[in-house]
Design a protein around this motif. Structure first.
Motif, PDB file in Angstrom:
ATOM      1  N   CYS A 289       0.855  -1.187   0.000  1.00 35.29           N
ATOM      2  CA  CYS A 289       0.000   0.000   0.000  1.00 35.29           C
ATOM      3  C   CYS A 289       0.891   1.238   0.000  1.00 35.29           C
ATOM      4  O   CYS A 289       1.544   1.512   1.003  1.00 35.29           O
ATOM      5  N   PRO A 290       0.954   1.986  -1.113  1.00 37.55           N
ATOM      6  CA  PRO A 290       1.796   3.178  -1.139  1.00 37.55           C
ATOM      7  C   PRO A 290       1.200   4.320  -0.325  1.00 37.55           C
ATOM      8  O   PRO A 290       1.892   5.252   0.039  1.00 37.55           O
ATOM      9  N   ASP A 291      -0.079   4.240  -0.050  1.00 41.40           N
ATOM     10  CA  ASP A 291      -0.802   5.237   0.737  1.00 41.40           C
ATOM     11  C   ASP A 291      -1.858   4.515   1.560  1.00 41.40           C
ATOM     12  O   ASP A 291      -2.246   3.398   1.230  1.00 41.40           O
ATOM     13  N   PRO A 292      -2.369   5.161   2.611  1.00 37.41           N
ATOM     14  CA  PRO A 292      -3.454   4.529   3.361  1.00 37.41           C
ATOM     15  C   PRO A 292      -4.708   4.405   2.505  1.00 37.41           C
ATOM     16  O   PRO A 292      -4.827   5.068   1.468  1.00 37.41           O
ATOM     17  N   GLY A 293      -5.631   3.556   2.959  1.00 33.72           N
ATOM     18  CA  GLY A 293      -6.903   3.413   2.266  1.00 33.72           C
ATOM     19  C   GLY A 293      -7.586   4.757   2.115  1.00 33.72           C
ATOM     20  O   GLY A 293      -7.473   5.622   2.982  1.00 33.72           O
ATOM     21  N   GLN A 294      -8.282   4.920   1.004  1.00 29.20           N
ATOM     22  CA  GLN A 294      -8.924   6.197   0.734  1.00 29.20           C
ATOM     23  C   GLN A 294     -10.253   6.311   1.468  1.00 29.20           C
ATOM     24  O   GLN A 294     -10.856   5.315   1.847  1.00 29.20           O
ATOM     25  N   ALA A 295     -10.698   7.524   1.658  1.00 24.29           N
ATOM     26  CA  ALA A 295     -11.975   7.780   2.317  1.00 24.29           C
ATOM     27  C   ALA A 295     -12.716   8.845   1.524  1.00 24.29           C
ATOM     28  O   ALA A 295     -12.095   9.670   0.850  1.00 24.29           O
ATOM     29  N   ALA A 296     -14.026   8.806   1.593  1.00 21.90           N
ATOM     30  CA  ALA A 296     -14.849   9.787   0.896  1.00 21.90           C
ATOM     31  C   ALA A 296     -16.134   9.992   1.692  1.00 21.90           C
ATOM     32  O   ALA A 296     -16.478   9.182   2.560  1.00 21.90           O
ATOM     33  N   THR A 297     -16.836  11.054   1.385  1.00 20.77           N
ATOM     34  CA  THR A 297     -18.099  11.301   2.085  1.00 20.77           C
ATOM     35  C   THR A 297     -19.197  10.379   1.586  1.00 20.77           C
ATOM     36  O   THR A 297     -20.168  10.135   2.286  1.00 20.77           O
ATOM     37  N   VAL A 298     -19.051   9.858   0.362  1.00 19.47           N
ATOM     38  CA  VAL A 298     -20.012   8.908  -0.198  1.00 19.47           C
ATOM     39  C   VAL A 298     -19.219   7.684  -0.638  1.00 19.47           C
ATOM     40  O   VAL A 298     -18.381   7.770  -1.532  1.00 19.47           O
ATOM     41  N   GLU A 299     -19.466   6.544   0.012  1.00  9.98           N
ATOM     42  CA  GLU A 299     -18.710   5.327  -0.282  1.00  9.98           C
ATOM     43  C   GLU A 299     -19.631   4.115  -0.318  1.00  9.98           C
ATOM     44  O   GLU A 299     -20.644   4.086   0.382  1.00  9.98           O
ATOM     45  N   ILE A 300     -19.234   3.123  -1.109  1.00 16.47           N
ATOM     46  CA  ILE A 300     -19.912   1.835  -1.065  1.00 16.47           C
ATOM     47  C   ILE A 300     -18.944   0.734  -0.646  1.00 16.47           C
ATOM     48  O   ILE A 300     -19.356  -0.356  -0.290  1.00 16.47           O
ATOM     49  N   ALA A 301     -17.652   1.004  -0.708  1.00 18.27           N
ATOM     50  CA  ALA A 301     -16.611   0.061  -0.284  1.00 18.27           C
ATOM     51  C   ALA A 301     -15.346   0.867  -0.010  1.00 18.27           C
ATOM     52  O   ALA A 301     -15.188   1.983  -0.492  1.00 18.27           O
ATOM     53  N   ARG A 302     -14.463   0.285   0.789  1.00 13.90           N
ATOM     54  CA  ARG A 302     -13.176   0.921   1.050  1.00 13.90           C
ATOM     55  C   ARG A 302     -12.270   0.644  -0.141  1.00 13.90           C
ATOM     56  O   ARG A 302     -12.196  -0.478  -0.642  1.00 13.90           O
TER      57      ARG A 302
END
Length: 149
Positions: A122-135
């Motif tokens: 993982c070159p970066d941490p998992g992404q996050a968003a205000t609208v998500e259906i999966a990580r």
């Protein structure tokens, strides 16, 4: 927004049932040094801590722009590329931290076993968003010396 939340809940259920159908493992790299196995002569790296093992999917990136080359100042050509992939896990899975290692431990169809035995970082941490259906977590494939995957 209640309508959007209800719609996303349906999409999340569909995505989980139809896409997150393999088993993935996310581990932290071991903090200790490798140990020499005197019978084989190989260095053996200790297992890292398992952060998550469960439903998920590893998919190839969808753009040629996501494949970048690593130049080597000693060579007049590019020797190695970074293969970009994406890890998808359920929203309740922990966020994969930078430098975590991802492997696929089981596939839903034995004919689709090409991802078994490969590893990604993982070159970066998992992404996050205000609208998500999966990580969603970006991945770089770890290449074994000598060109094998």
């Amino acid at each position: 927004m209640p309508g959007l939340d209800r719609a996303l809940a349906g999409v999340t259920r569909w995505f989980t049932a139809n896409i997150l159908i393999d088993t993935v493992r996310v581990t932290l790299p071991a903090a200790t040094e490798p140990v020499l196995n005197t019978s084989t002569g190989n260095l053996e790296y200790p297992e890292g801590a398992v952060l998550y093992e469960g439903p998920g999917a590893v998919l190839a990136g969808n753009s040629a722009a996501e494949i970048s080359a690593i130049p080597d100042v000693q060579q007049p050509w590019i020797q190695e590329t970074k293969s970009r992939y994406l890890l998808y896990t359920p929203l309740d899975a922990p966020v994969a931290p930078k430098d975590a290692v991802v492997t696929v431990t089981a596939v839903h169809d034995p004919a689709r076993s090409a991802l078994l035995g490969r590893a990604w970082t993982c070159p970066d941490p998992g992404q996050a968003a205000t609208v998500e259906i999966a990580r969603r977590t970006p991945l770089d494939q770890i290449r074994i010396p000598g060109g094998a995957t």
